[in-house]
Structure formats: C-alpha cells, structure tokens
Design a protein around this motif. Structure first.
Motif, PDB file in Angstrom:
ATOM      1  N   ARG A   1      -5.302  12.784  -8.744  1.00 40.24           N
ATOM      2  CA  ARG A   1      -6.413  11.947  -9.236  1.00 40.24           C
ATOM      3  C   ARG A   1      -6.577  12.074 -10.751  1.00 40.24           C
ATOM      4  NH1 ARG A   1     -10.927  13.349  -4.664  1.00 40.24           N
ATOM      5  NH2 ARG A   1     -12.369  12.280  -6.037  1.00 40.24           N
ATOM      6  N   ARG A   2      -6.335  13.254 -11.262  1.00 40.13           N
ATOM      7  CA  ARG A   2      -6.555  13.483 -12.698  1.00 40.13           C
ATOM      8  C   ARG A   2      -5.360  13.039 -13.545  1.00 40.13           C
ATOM      9  NH1 ARG A   2      -6.653  19.421 -13.459  1.00 40.13           N
ATOM     10  NH2 ARG A   2      -4.433  19.088 -13.853  1.00 40.13           N
TER      11      ARG A   2
ATOM     12  N   LEU B   1      -4.578   4.003  -2.472  1.00 43.03           N
ATOM     13  CA  LEU B   1      -5.878   3.560  -1.963  1.00 43.03           C
ATOM     14  C   LEU B   1      -5.963   2.042  -1.847  1.00 43.03           C
ATOM     15  CD1 LEU B   1      -8.107   6.068  -3.964  1.00 43.03           C
ATOM     16  CD2 LEU B   1      -7.560   6.153  -1.517  1.00 43.03           C
TER      17      LEU B   1
ATOM     18  N   ALA C   1      -3.554  10.804  -2.113  1.00 45.20           N
ATOM     19  CA  ALA C   1      -4.472  10.041  -2.970  1.00 45.20           C
ATOM     20  C   ALA C   1      -5.677  10.876  -3.382  1.00 45.20           C
ATOM     21  CB  ALA C   1      -4.941   8.790  -2.239  1.00 45.20           C
ATOM     22  N   SER C   2      -6.049  11.854  -2.523  1.00 43.44           N
ATOM     23  CA  SER C   2      -7.254  12.652  -2.763  1.00 43.44           C
ATOM     24  C   SER C   2      -6.995  13.919  -3.557  1.00 43.44           C
ATOM     25  CB  SER C   2      -7.876  13.081  -1.423  1.00 43.44           C
ATOM     26  OG  SER C   2      -8.058  11.982  -0.592  1.00 43.44           O
TER      27      SER C   2
ATOM     28  N   SER D   1      -2.766   7.560  -7.073  1.00 40.01           N
ATOM     29  CA  SER D   1      -3.962   7.509  -6.218  1.00 40.01           C
ATOM     30  C   SER D   1      -4.398   6.069  -6.007  1.00 40.01           C
ATOM     31  CB  SER D   1      -5.130   8.267  -6.869  1.00 40.01           C
ATOM     32  OG  SER D   1      -5.045   9.636  -6.593  1.00 40.01           O
ATOM     33  N   ARG D   2      -4.457   5.333  -7.104  1.00 39.27           N
ATOM     34  CA  ARG D   2      -4.939   3.946  -7.026  1.00 39.27           C
ATOM     35  C   ARG D   2      -4.037   3.083  -6.145  1.00 39.27           C
ATOM     36  NH1 ARG D   2     -10.158   3.571  -7.746  1.00 39.27           N
ATOM     37  NH2 ARG D   2     -10.894   4.321  -9.767  1.00 39.27           N
TER      38      ARG D   2
ATOM     39  N   THR E   1      -3.600   9.772   2.607  1.00 39.58           N
ATOM     40  CA  THR E   1      -4.967  10.135   2.218  1.00 39.58           C
ATOM     41  C   THR E   1      -4.968  11.437   1.416  1.00 39.58           C
ATOM     42  OG1 THR E   1      -5.935   9.068   4.154  1.00 39.58           O
ATOM     43  CG2 THR E   1      -7.284  10.744   3.072  1.00 39.58           C
TER      44      THR E   1
ATOM     45  N   ARG F   1      -3.791   5.345   6.459  1.00 35.94           N
ATOM     46  CA  ARG F   1      -3.503   6.305   5.383  1.00 35.94           C
ATOM     47  C   ARG F   1      -3.625   7.745   5.872  1.00 35.94           C
ATOM     48  NH1 ARG F   1      -6.574   2.465   2.383  1.00 35.94           N
ATOM     49  NH2 ARG F   1      -8.442   3.771   2.540  1.00 35.94           N
ATOM     50  N   ASN F   2      -4.458   7.977   6.890  1.00 39.61           N
ATOM     51  CA  ASN F   2      -4.576   9.330   7.440  1.00 39.61           C
ATOM     52  C   ASN F   2      -3.313   9.764   8.169  1.00 39.61           C
ATOM     53  OD1 ASN F   2      -7.139   9.836   6.508  1.00 39.61           O
ATOM     54  ND2 ASN F   2      -8.168   9.261   8.416  1.00 39.61           N
TER      55      ASN F   2
END
Lengths: 316, 172
Positions: free
Chosen positions: A85-86, A96, A79-80, A92-93, A76, A104-105
C-alpha cells in the motif's frame, strides 16, 4: 465436469514433476478461474494437483530492497499489505479494481497472472476458437469485437488478457520465479513472460509443461505517483475496456502499461519515453501499429483520454 | 488414484468426515450432501454471490471451490450465522429494512455483509478507499463497492444498504 483424479502436493518441485509427467494435469490454487472453465468443459484436466498446501503465502523483503510475493498470496492479502500500500500503491489499486471481495479472498497472485481471457467466443464451446481448440478458427474476427484487442493481434486471435494485477506487475517490472520439473529454478521478467497470440494463441506464457510459479518479485520501490485508472461498463465488478497503470515521477517522466488492449499487459519503450510529452504523444506511442476493428476503434481514444486523466491526477 | 477423496471439515461448528467425488464444489457439498440449502446456487460461475459463505472467517464463493480443497477448514453458512429466534443482527436488520424481495440472493447478501463490516474494521482497503495508507472509513460508498459481488435481481439494494449501515452503526 469431466471426472478427474486429485492430489495434494507436498512440495513445489514434486508438484512440477507430477504435472510434467501427466500432460492432462493442471495445478489448482484459488480455482476461481479454472473451476469456472472446467464447468464449461473449456478446461478438461484429467488430474488436479492442489498446491494450496505448499506455503508460498508470505510477502517478504528482498536483499535488493524489493518484495518477494509468494505465489499463493491471495489478492486481498496482497492489496492490503502495508508495504504494498505504501510503496507499490499501483499494485494495490489494480488488485482492488478487479473482481469482487469474495473472489479476491480466494484468487492467488500466480493464478491471477495465469487467468484466461474472457473473450465470449473462447467461453462458448459451440464456436470455433483457436485459443480453446487450436486450428479451429477465430470467431471474434468478423464478430462482435467491442471488448477485443487492438494492438499485438494476429489473424488467429484478438483476445485480451483480463488481469488488472498483471498491468501493475508489468509497470513495476516484476519478475516471475518458477520451479521446473527437474527441480531447477528460473526468474522470468514479466515483460518476457507473456506471449503474443501469433499462430499459437493457446500458448499464453513462456512457462514449460509442469513449470510452477513459486513467487513474484518486485524490485525496489520506484517512487513517484502510482495510479491505476480502469474504464469499464459499470463502476465495480467488471473487466476493463481500457486500463492504464502508471508510475509518474515529479518531472513527468515515468512508466506506463495498458490493459484491455492486447493479449498481454501492454507496455512499450516509446510509451514510457513519450510520457513526459503528454497523453497524446504517449498514447500514440503505446498504440503504434494498432489494428482496431470498427467496433473497438474507440479504445484508441479511450487510452489517450485515460492517460490524460492519469497525467492530470499525477500533477495534482 | 480414484475419482473421490476423503475430506474432513467443520461446518457451523459441526465436524463432518466425508468421501466426495472430486468434482463436488463446496456449494454442492453443502446443499446436496449435507442438505444445508440456505446457501443458494445462482449462476454457479462466481458472478452473482448467492453462494457466499465464510471459510476461516473470510467470505468466498462456494461455487468456485472444490470440497476436497477444504480439508480441515472451518466453514460458516447462513444457517450457522443465526437461527430462528436467535437471529444474527444482520439477519434481523435485513428483516427490519426489507432488504429483499424474492429472497434468493439474501443468504449470500447477509454472509457477504457480515464479512464486509469485518473487512472494514480490519482496515482492508477497497477500490473507493481514498488514501491507501489510512484505514478505510465506514461509509455508504465503501459498503456499496464491497457488496458489488452480490447481485440482487429484485433490486433491493437501497434497503440492503440501510440494513448494513444500521448493523455497522452508521445510522443513528
């Protein structure tokens, strides 16, 4: 579950040393795959080395303009992460698209790379399986094979690697950093990290006994459009039948890796080269020398169709 | 070395010091040792979500983690979220919207749902988030995707969704 002794590791090198000294020891981090397998007695460690206290949970920039991801960064958190993400949206995708929020946590970056196949015959202790019990035979070959591998297979094993994250890592040219029992470190390009099944499908990576993953390094961002397309039997919380991880540049060139088709994240030089010539050409290159069964032949067409969708999405 | 290990952890605000068989999962510790039977054992393999609890505020499957791996951790179970007479808003909303039938998956659904709203508020993206560089919206699609790790065999999903929407503030 078989009884086991337990220790909390105090440093990466001491953990590696402890694991190398005891062939029946295993590292445990998130535990989401290992404990599942221990309950089924597929994994039977006599000793667990808990590495959760080692830190290794940060994401930091590298001098080369990339990112160093600690082995214990949870799925998590990875991915966050703002930069992921950028600049590495594919990663990330892919993360997720896998597992559930709860898993995921807990699941870690290194643990995700090292998760075992979900081949139903591997999971059934009553069936022969060369991966679970070397030399016992492969029950999947000649069995129900809809989910199984179509490329890179051997006569000993047709299992797939289940990770979504690893497909992204492969397409992004990640490097796996480790520490060995003698304290030396090495950096393994992910393209050299996984082994094909061959005659020894129980040996899945090039890691040596006791060798501990400490981080995964991403090179500087590749730019382009990042797409992870996963085809599965339900819309969420299912393993891939086929997945495509791609980074596509404005001129149509790029890089592509496929999941759900092989014993490891599947990327070949010709697949990348043919990407600009369209889905048919790229899929043919990726799936060259495929040996599907009647039940999983559909994956070849699915790879092409998934690739066509990815290329269309990249063109916008 | 032995087959048991001392561990101290906080559960629903109460400190516990125990010596447990290393094989004890967090789920079995809660249910069998501490008799906190609100957390349910469904599949015991991380596939159903009935055992969902919060560790350090994050939801996880209690069946796929060992108790000894939670030294010093702060754990909240369904018993810690609310009590009869002082229900958590999510518990009250599940009652109001009939978000269950047999009720077995419900503690896990509620623990998960509370965390899902927090995750959306914290800007954590999901598989259905359209733009990774923007915060996810509080939408039906986001809630459905994020709740996919909690299976309800009675199929109370539409009412579960209504309950979560109400607590999240989607419904008027």
């Amino acid at each position: 579950m078989r009884p086991f002794t337990y220790e909390r590791a105090s440093s990466a090198s001491s953990a590696a040393r402890a694991a190398a000294e005891n062939p029946e020891a295993k590292f445990i981090a998130g535990g989401t795959n290992l404990l599942d397998l221990m309950k089924l007695q597929i994994e039977r460690p006599a000793h667990l080395i808990d590495v959760n206290g080692l830190g290794l949970d940060e994401i930091q920039p590298t001098e080369a303009g990339g990112l160093r991801i600690g082995a214990l960064v949870r799925n998590t958190a990875l991915a966050s992460h703002e930069v992921v993400r950028r600049d590495y949206a594919l990663l990330s995708r892919a993360l997720l698209a896998g597992a559930s929020g709860q898993l995921r946590n807990k699941a870690t970056t290194a643990g995700n790379l090292l998760q075992r196949t979900r081949c139903p015959y591997f999971y059934d202790p009553h069936q022969p399986c060369n991966k679970r019990q070397p030399g016992s035979g492969c029950s999947a070959i000649g069995g129900v094979t809809r989910q199984h591998a179509v490329v890179g297979i051997s006569n000993a094993c047709i299992a797939t690697h289940p990770s979504d994250m690893a497909i992204a890592m492969r397409a992004l040219d990640a490097v796996v950093e480790t520490v060995k029992a003698d304290g030396t470190v090495r950096a393994i390009p992910i393209g050299e990290f996984y082994r094909l099944p061959g005659e020894t499908p129980h040996i899945e990576t090039v890691l040596e006994p006791g060798e501990l993953i400490t981080s995964v390094v991403l090179p500087a961002p590749a730019g382009g459009t990042h797409i992870y397309r996963k085809v599965r039997d339900r819309a969420s919380y299912a393993f891939a039948l086929v997945s495509i991880g791609a980074v596509i540049q404005p001129d149509g060139s790029g890089r592509v890796a496929a999941g759900g088709v092989a014993h490891k994240p599947w990327r070949v030089e010709d697949g990348d080269k043919e990407l600009k010539n369209g889905a048919k050409a790229a899929a043919a290159a990726l799936m060259a020398d495929a040996r599907p069964t009647e039940q999983n032949r559909f994956k070849l067409e699915l790879v092409e169709r998934a690739l066509a969708a990815v290329i269309a999405q990249a063109r916008g | 070395m032995t087959y048991s290990t001392p561990v101290s952890l906080t559960i629903n605000g109460e400190r516990h010091e125990l010596d447990v068989d290393n094989r004890t999962t967090l789920l079995d510790l809660l249910r069998e040792h501490l008799h906190l039977t609100g957390t349910k054992k469904g599949c015991d393999h991380g596939q159903c979500g009935a055992c969902t609890v919060h560790v350090g505020g994050q939801r996880i499957n209690a069946c796929l983690t060992l108790a000894v791996m939670h030294e010093g951790d702060d754990i909240t179970t369904i018993e810690g979220l609310g009590r009869p007479g002082q229900l958590h808003p999510m518990q009250a909303a599940f009652l109001k919207h009939d978000g269950f039938q047999c009720g077995y998956c419900t503690p896990g659904q509620i623990c998960s749902a509370v965390a899902v709203l927090e995750e959306i508020r914290a800007g954590i993206p999901s598989h259905v988030t359209e733009e990774l560089t923007r915060p996810p919206g509080l939408t039906d699609a986001e809630i459905r995707e994020r709740m996919s790790g909690n299976i309800c065999r009675c199929g109370a999903y539409s009412n579960i969704l209504e309950a979560i929407e109400e607590v999240g503030g989607i419904n008027p």
